[in-house]
Every structure is written in C-alpha cells, then in structure tokens.
Design a protein around this motif. Sequence first.
Motif: not given
Lengths: 214, 96
Positions: A75, A195-196, A198-199, A202-203, B15, B18-19, B45, B48-49, B52, B56-57
Amino acid sequence: MSEAHASHLHQFDSPEQQRESASLGMWVFIAQEIMFFGGLFLAYVVYRNLYHDAFAAASHHLDLRFGAFNTAVLIASSLTMALAVHAAQLGHRKVLVSFLIATIFLGSVFLGVKVVEYHDKFVHHLVPGANFQFEGPLEHQAEIFYSLYFAMTGLHALHMVVGVGLLAWLVYAATRGRYTPEYYSPVEMSGLYWHFVDIVWIFLFPFLYLISRH
Amino acid sequence: MSTQVVPKKVYFLIFAILMVLTFLTVQAAFYNLGVLNIVVVITIAVIKATLVVLYFMHVRYSDRLTWVVVAGGFAWLLVLLVLTLSDYFARGWLRS
C-alpha cells in the motif's frame, strides 16, 4: 518516438486524445488481467468450500505477520507510485526519480519477504510435490491449498518483478528528461499496472492468510 | 486519463484509509463471527480495491469510455464467479 517539440503523435488529434487512448488500452489490458487472476480466485473459492477443514489447517501455517507487513509495504508503494505520477504531471524530475526509486525499494522489500516465506515453506516440506508433508489425514487436501498458494502468490510475485523492471526503465528515462508535463504516459501507465498488482494482493492477503484464522 | 492533477493530500488520505482498513481486517480475523468473517473480509477488500481504482488509478477523474471498460472488466469477473458458483451450489457439490 515523437520529436521533442511534438506534443503528440500524428495519428492523434490532440495530446489529450493521445493520453486517453493510452489509458483506455491499459485498462483493456488490466481487464484481461482481472480475468487471468479471476480464474485462480474462483478455483480457490471452490476448493476452499470442498475442503474447508484442510484449507483452514493449512492456512494456519502461513505467518500472518509477514502477510500483514507485506500488505502495508505494498500500500505504501502504491502511495509512492501515485506521488511519482503526481511529480511527473508537474514536471518535477528529481521528485519523480526519487519516488520511482522509493517504489522500487518497497517492491523489493515485498519480494524479499516473499523469499523468506517461500524458504520457510521449503524447509517445512510445504511445497507441493514428492517431498510434501502435512500432519494428519488431510494431507492431500492441504497440498491443494499449497498448490493454489504458490500459483497465486507466485504469479503475483512475477507481476511484481515485471513491475520493478518497468520502474527501473522509467528511472533511466526520467533521469534523461524524457518525461514532461505534456508527455508522461509511460509513468501513468506503469502506475496503473503497479496499482493493479496492489489490488490483487489486497484480495490475496485476506483469502490466504486471514480466512479461518480465528 | 485526465490532465487533472489530484492534490497530494487526497493520496495521503486514501493511503491512511487503506492502512486503517488493513488493520481492521486483521483484527476482525481473530474473532469468530461465523459466516460474517468472510463477509467482513470480502467487504473490506472490495472497499480497499475500489478506493485504489477510483483515486490512485484516477478512474474517478477519467472519461466515460474508461469508466465503461473498467466496469466491464469487473462485470465479466462477476459473470465468471456468479455463474460458476451458482452451478456448484445448485448441484450441491459444495458445503455438503
């Protein structure tokens, strides 16, 4: 490659259209990546339901501290990557290079922890194959858990290695002043990729380390 | 992609969220909530996704066509998961 003075390639109407095309193409690539990992997640869900007890027992052999630490590291690396893109948009070359290197560092930390974890699994005979050993009657079902564990985290780690390679290339190009506020698509696209990945973690983290921890 | 520059504080805020969510999902794992364990884990999850992807994207700031492709990518994943699992469950091959 476009000339230094050209803001966009001749097949595009404007720099804006060129950027949108790059982004769209990257998202199409990511869409197939979602399906690529999706199949593995589906296999995991099906087998976890079939062999619930074995998966719970096998999952307990994963070290939660390593998994949680790596989640935080990834992260943080996504944050530094986002800040790198931010610096590229503003044309701050030194800041861009610094954040790219920070992202490479964090990605390497993640991979280093993964090496420690894999080594631990080798030592304890938890790598599927002839030397696989697991106490109890559920050995073969636990082996399926570890097959999926190595397939999923291995594929993820491979993506990380590719990502670190992309970032190293960006550092090389950025130090040579290839990116400007008008043209920084490679930075942005590598960011989307990072980032992908990272995702995916995350799962992966809750599925492999957390479920049935209690 | 947008030419819009997202303020740095947005990235720091995402960020931090997410933490916190990571901390929560780890803590929740130590309590036996029955079926809710999986629900909590997957919900966190997905949140969080989503954060992001949106921030972030930069999808939140992107054009409509990007939105369609992103939504399409995840919709296809849902087709894969829902159709396959509904078949498994309907035949009673799982949780037997």
